[in-house]
Design a protein around this motif. Structure first.
Motif, PDB file in Angstrom:
ATOM      1  N   ARG A  11       4.937  13.494  -9.883  1.00 32.93           N
ATOM      2  CA  ARG A  11       6.035  14.483  -9.889  1.00 32.93           C
ATOM      3  C   ARG A  11       6.783  14.491 -11.206  1.00 32.93           C
ATOM      4  O   ARG A  11       7.368  15.505 -11.581  1.00 32.93           O
ATOM      5  N   ALA A  12       6.753  13.341 -11.907  1.00 27.36           N
ATOM      6  CA  ALA A  12       7.412  13.255 -13.212  1.00 27.36           C
ATOM      7  C   ALA A  12       6.544  13.875 -14.313  1.00 27.36           C
ATOM      8  O   ALA A  12       6.956  13.920 -15.468  1.00 27.36           O
ATOM      9  N   GLY A  13       5.354  14.312 -13.951  1.00 29.85           N
ATOM     10  CA  GLY A  13       4.502  14.986 -14.929  1.00 29.85           C
ATOM     11  C   GLY A  13       3.417  14.121 -15.549  1.00 29.85           C
ATOM     12  O   GLY A  13       2.636  14.601 -16.357  1.00 29.85           O
ATOM     13  N   GLU A  14       3.370  12.865 -15.168  1.00 27.77           N
ATOM     14  CA  GLU A  14       2.306  12.006 -15.691  1.00 27.77           C
ATOM     15  C   GLU A  14       1.026  12.242 -14.898  1.00 27.77           C
ATOM     16  O   GLU A  14       1.070  12.410 -13.682  1.00 27.77           O
ATOM     17  N   PRO A  15      -0.096  12.213 -15.592  1.00 27.26           N
ATOM     18  CA  PRO A  15      -1.354  12.374 -14.854  1.00 27.26           C
ATOM     19  C   PRO A  15      -1.669  11.122 -14.028  1.00 27.26           C
ATOM     20  O   PRO A  15      -1.488  10.001 -14.488  1.00 27.26           O
ATOM     21  N   GLY A  63       0.813  -1.216   0.000  1.00 26.53           N
ATOM     22  CA  GLY A  63       0.000   0.000   0.000  1.00 26.53           C
ATOM     23  C   GLY A  63       0.843   1.261   0.000  1.00 26.53           C
ATOM     24  O   GLY A  63       0.573   2.199  -0.757  1.00 26.53           O
ATOM     25  N   PHE A  64       1.875   1.295   0.852  1.00 31.13           N
ATOM     26  CA  PHE A  64       2.771   2.457   0.862  1.00 31.13           C
ATOM     27  C   PHE A  64       3.504   2.575  -0.461  1.00 31.13           C
ATOM     28  O   PHE A  64       3.713   3.675  -0.971  1.00 31.13           O
ATOM     29  N   GLY A  65       3.898   1.428  -1.013  1.00 30.53           N
ATOM     30  CA  GLY A  65       4.579   1.431  -2.308  1.00 30.53           C
ATOM     31  C   GLY A  65       3.717   2.032  -3.401  1.00 30.53           C
ATOM     32  O   GLY A  65       4.208   2.788  -4.252  1.00 30.53           O
ATOM     33  N   ALA A  66       2.425   1.744  -3.382  1.00 28.87           N
ATOM     34  CA  ALA A  66       1.508   2.305  -4.377  1.00 28.87           C
ATOM     35  C   ALA A  66       1.405   3.823  -4.234  1.00 28.87           C
ATOM     36  O   ALA A  66       1.403   4.550  -5.235  1.00 28.87           O
ATOM     37  N   VAL A  67       1.351   4.293  -2.995  1.00 22.14           N
ATOM     38  CA  VAL A  67       1.297   5.740  -2.764  1.00 22.14           C
ATOM     39  C   VAL A  67       2.575   6.397  -3.257  1.00 22.14           C
ATOM     40  O   VAL A  67       2.533   7.416  -3.969  1.00 22.14           O
ATOM     41  N   VAL A  68       3.714   5.823  -2.899  1.00 19.40           N
ATOM     42  CA  VAL A  68       5.003   6.383  -3.313  1.00 19.40           C
ATOM     43  C   VAL A  68       5.114   6.394  -4.831  1.00 19.40           C
ATOM     44  O   VAL A  68       5.531   7.395  -5.429  1.00 19.40           O
ATOM     45  N   TYR A  69       4.722   5.301  -5.475  1.00 18.93           N
ATOM     46  CA  TYR A  69       4.797   5.234  -6.936  1.00 18.93           C
ATOM     47  C   TYR A  69       3.888   6.283  -7.575  1.00 18.93           C
ATOM     48  O   TYR A  69       4.287   6.958  -8.528  1.00 18.93           O
ATOM     49  N   TRP A 108      -5.652   7.875  -6.625  1.00 18.70           N
ATOM     50  CA  TRP A 108      -5.403   8.501  -5.327  1.00 18.70           C
ATOM     51  C   TRP A 108      -6.379   7.978  -4.286  1.00 18.70           C
ATOM     52  O   TRP A 108      -5.986   7.650  -3.167  1.00 18.70           O
ATOM     53  N   MET A 109      -7.635   7.899  -4.644  1.00 13.50           N
ATOM     54  CA  MET A 109      -8.645   7.396  -3.706  1.00 13.50           C
ATOM     55  C   MET A 109      -8.357   5.952  -3.315  1.00 13.50           C
ATOM     56  O   MET A 109      -8.447   5.584  -2.155  1.00 13.50           O
ATOM     57  N   ARG A 110      -8.022   5.140  -4.285  1.00 12.74           N
ATOM     58  CA  ARG A 110      -7.773   3.729  -4.014  1.00 12.74           C
ATOM     59  C   ARG A 110      -6.568   3.549  -3.101  1.00 12.74           C
ATOM     60  O   ARG A 110      -6.597   2.746  -2.170  1.00 12.74           O
ATOM     61  N   THR A 111      -5.504   4.291  -3.341  1.00 13.94           N
ATOM     62  CA  THR A 111      -4.313   4.137  -2.492  1.00 13.94           C
ATOM     63  C   THR A 111      -4.611   4.545  -1.058  1.00 13.94           C
ATOM     64  O   THR A 111      -4.196   3.866  -0.119  1.00 13.94           O
ATOM     65  N   ILE A 112      -5.358   5.617  -0.880  1.00 14.43           N
ATOM     66  CA  ILE A 112      -5.685   6.079   0.473  1.00 14.43           C
ATOM     67  C   ILE A 112      -6.630   5.105   1.166  1.00 14.43           C
ATOM     68  O   ILE A 112      -6.438   4.743   2.327  1.00 14.43           O
ATOM     69  N   VAL A 113      -7.639   4.644   0.443  1.00 19.13           N
ATOM     70  CA  VAL A 113      -8.614   3.717   1.033  1.00 19.13           C
ATOM     71  C   VAL A 113      -7.947   2.399   1.413  1.00 19.13           C
ATOM     72  O   VAL A 113      -8.171   1.866   2.504  1.00 19.13           O
ATOM     73  N   VAL A 114      -7.104   1.866   0.542  1.00 18.62           N
ATOM     74  CA  VAL A 114      -6.445   0.587   0.840  1.00 18.62           C
ATOM     75  C   VAL A 114      -5.500   0.726   2.029  1.00 18.62           C
ATOM     76  O   VAL A 114      -5.433  -0.164   2.874  1.00 18.62           O
TER      77      VAL A 114
END
Length: 159
Positions: free
Chosen positions: A61-65, A49-55, A71-77
């Motif tokens: 930050r690299a400019g990809e949307p 879960g933390f890995g998904a947030v970090v990724y 975002w919702m899924r990473t926070i909920v999980v």
């Protein structure tokens, strides 16, 4: 602190919040072995879960949307996994409700996660992969919880 935990237990456990299973079952080597495996599987889920947030942060930050659904899924999980740790911790203390909630959630979460992963275009491929891995690990936790031994240790109390 115990007063606060009792209130949380009452909220999460309902009328069975105070039911504690006999300690001899908790001390059994099979129980300890199952709890050790479950601990490591839940730690893996937390790292995943933390890995998904970090990724997600890195690619943003690299400019990809990064879609809002990601975002919702990473926070909920991440929140769900923390909740599972609480249920598990209470189960290791012998609370029947903790075992029941953990068992229920490990049977429901993989189904929901896999259904969400199957919705075309909702998530990028990396998130779909993460969801599949999450589900497989959660199924593993559920497998330990539904085994004969733990079901006997946490057998349904008489009403």
């Amino acid at each position: 602190m115990e007063n606060l935990l009792a209130k949380i237990d009452r909220l999460a456990g309902g009328k069975k919040a105070g039911i504690i299973v006999p300690s001899d079952g908790l001390e059994h080597p099979k129980t300890k072995r199952a709890f050790a495996w479950i601990t490591w599987l839940l730690v893996f889920e937390l790292v995943l879960g933390f890995g998904a947030v970090v990724y997600a942060v890195l690619i943003a930050r690299a400019g990809e949307p990064v879609p809002f659904a990601v975002w919702m899924r990473t926070i909920v999980v991440l929140g769900m996994t923390v909740t599972l740790f609480y249920f598990f911790w209470r189960a290791t203390k012998g609370f029947y409700w903790g075992y029941q909630r953990l068992r229920l959630f490990t049977q429901i979460f993989p189904v929901i996660t896999l259904v969400m992963a199957a919705i075309p275009g909702l998530y990028p491929v990396w998130m779909i992969t993460e969801q599949i891995v999450f589900s497989l690990v959660m199924i593993g936790v559920g497998d330990f919880l539904t085994g004969d031994h733990l079901r006997e240790v946490f057998r349904k109390p008489e009403d």
